[in-house]
Each structure stands twice: as structure tokens, then as C-alpha cells.
Scaffold this active site. Structure first.
Site, short mmCIF file in Angstrom:
data_model
loop_
_atom_site.label_atom_id
_atom_site.label_comp_id
_atom_site.label_asym_id
_atom_site.label_seq_id
_atom_site.Cartn_x
_atom_site.Cartn_y
_atom_site.Cartn_z
N CYS A 96 -6.32 -70.69 -95.74
CA CYS A 96 -5.41 -70.41 -94.41
C CYS A 96 -4.08 -69.88 -94.83
O CYS A 96 -3.86 -69.00 -95.09
CB CYS A 96 -5.54 -71.53 -93.39
SG CYS A 96 -5.23 -71.24 -91.77
N HIS A 187 -10.98 -72.69 -92.98
CA HIS A 187 -10.69 -74.05 -93.53
C HIS A 187 -12.12 -74.62 -94.20
O HIS A 187 -12.64 -75.38 -93.48
CB HIS A 187 -10.08 -74.81 -92.43
CG HIS A 187 -8.71 -74.50 -92.22
ND1 HIS A 187 -7.67 -75.18 -92.61
CD2 HIS A 187 -8.07 -73.53 -91.23
CE1 HIS A 187 -6.56 -74.74 -92.14
NE2 HIS A 187 -6.81 -73.60 -91.21
N GLU A 189 -12.44 -77.24 -96.00
CA GLU A 189 -12.23 -78.43 -96.11
C GLU A 189 -12.84 -79.14 -94.96
O GLU A 189 -13.15 -80.53 -94.86
CB GLU A 189 -10.75 -78.98 -96.50
CG GLU A 189 -9.73 -78.80 -95.05
CD GLU A 189 -9.35 -77.61 -95.17
OE1 GLU A 189 -8.40 -77.44 -93.93
OE2 GLU A 189 -9.99 -76.60 -95.45
#
Length: 209
Positions: A96, A187, A189
Site C-alpha cells: 500500500c 493489503h 496482511e
């Protein structure tokens, strides 16, 4: 034990920890909470966060009203860490804001405000369709999205390999002719479907100490 240098927000820490725990032999050092010796790092992870400070941008006519919550101290660390990592050929994963840091550090420019990429429901749900170049190693049919800035012109040595299927915003890049360097606008994660990307990153850590 291998070390990954990073700067991770408190709100993101547990998301990343889910992936870090898969590699107990790797120590992740968070510059937000502790000193990090970049010379001891085996890889660099640049994560999401607020907008890059206006003074770091390599473009004219920056509208300061479009720069949200910049953190100059964090920017200083990340740009220095990236220069160090690239100079040593370390694996680099940029997420990001991290993708934007990578792009700006290599001479690229940013779109400072874009519509439709931070709508309700997009932050944690993989609903944004992506198209990929033929050579892209990592492919996810749909991804999450939580940003209002994006790549305008690519930095030197970057090659786009994933784009939003609708508006063409760059969603994934790799560093050309480099051992291992990937940047993503989404993202990873936030969902285990992205585990192959993290696995690839950790497996390629450069052990030179």
C-alpha cells in the site's frame, strides 16, 4: 536468526503477526517501537500507512490539501531503509503506502486522490478485480482496497504486473532485474489467501551475516 526490518502501525501488528508466526526462525524488527540496525537486516518490509510527506514527492504542483496525516519521521526511516536494502540487493516487499514509497524513491510520481478505492466494505473484503501481466508470479483474482493515492508514472526499474480491471490503477509491481522485489497496492496482511506472497518473501531472505 534472520531479521526483517519494518515499520508497522499498532493497528496492523496482529494482522502481520499471523503470517510472521509461520516463520519462527525470522525476527521482525519494528522501527516504530525499537531501534533497527539496517546493516543487520536480511530483508525489508514497508507497510501501509498515511500519505507520503509532500516534501518527498518528485512532482510539481502538489495540492497540500490532498496529503493526509503525513509522518515525516516515518518517511525518513522508510526512504533510508529502502535505499540501504536496494543497495544490498535484499528482498523488498512493499504494501500500500509502501508501494508508493518504492515508486517515489525510484523517481516515479503519484495520483494524489483517486475515487473508488476506499469504499465501505473494500478494506477487509477481496472485491476489487485485478488483471495481470503474463509473467506475474503472484495472482489474486480479486483483492481488498483501502487507499486514495496510487502510482501515476512508474519509477525507474519498476514494471507493472497487475492493474485494477476497471480503471487501470496499478495494483502490483516488481523490480526489474532484481533478486526479489515486489510492491502491491492492496493489503495482503488482511487475509490468508495472500499467504503465498508472504511465503515467497520469507523464503527468499538474504542470509549474509
Amino acid at each position: 536468526m534472520s531479521q526483517v526490518a519494518s515499520w508497522i502501525r499498532e493497528c496492523d501488528a496482529e494482522h502481520f503477526a499471523v503470517f510472521f508466526r509461520r516463520f519462527p526462525q525470522v525476527e521482525v524488527r519494528n522501527a516504530r517501537t525499537e531501534p533497527v540496525d539496517l546493516e543487520l537486516a536480511n530483508a525489508l518490509l514497508i507497510t501501509g500507512g498515511p500519505d507520503i510527506s509532500a516534501g518527498r514527492l518528485r512532482q510539481d504542483g502538489v495540492d497540500l490539501s490532498l496529503i493526509h496525516d503525513a509522518e515525516p519521521a516515518r518517511d525518513a526511516w522508510e526512504f533510508a531503509a529502502l535505499e540501504s536494502a536496494l543497495g544490498r540487493g535484499l528482498p523488498v516487499l512493499c504494501i500500500c503506502k509502501g508501494l508508493q514509497v518504492l515508486n517515489v524513491a525510484l523517481g516515479g510520481t503519484l495520483l494524489l486522490d483517486i475515487p473508488g478505492h476506499n469504499l465501505p466494505g473494500m478494506k477487509l473484503n477481496n472485491v476489487q478485480p485485478v488483471r495481470y501481466a503474463a509473467g506475474a508470479r503472484h495472482r489474486f483474482e480479486t483483492v481488498n482496497s483501502s487507499h486514495h493515492q496510487a502510482i501515476a508514472t512508474l519509477g525507474d526499474g519498476l514494471e507493472a504486473e497487475g492493474w485494477h480491471a476497471g480503471d487501470g490503477i496499478v495494483e502490483q509491481v516488481r523490480i526489474r532485474d532484481y533478486p526479489w522485489g515486489v510492491g502491491v497496492q492492496y493489503h495482503p496482511e488482511r487475509d490468508m489467501i495472500y499467504a503465498p506472497l508472504f511465503d515467497d518473501f520469507f523464503i527468499n531472505l538474504k542470509n549474509e551475516h
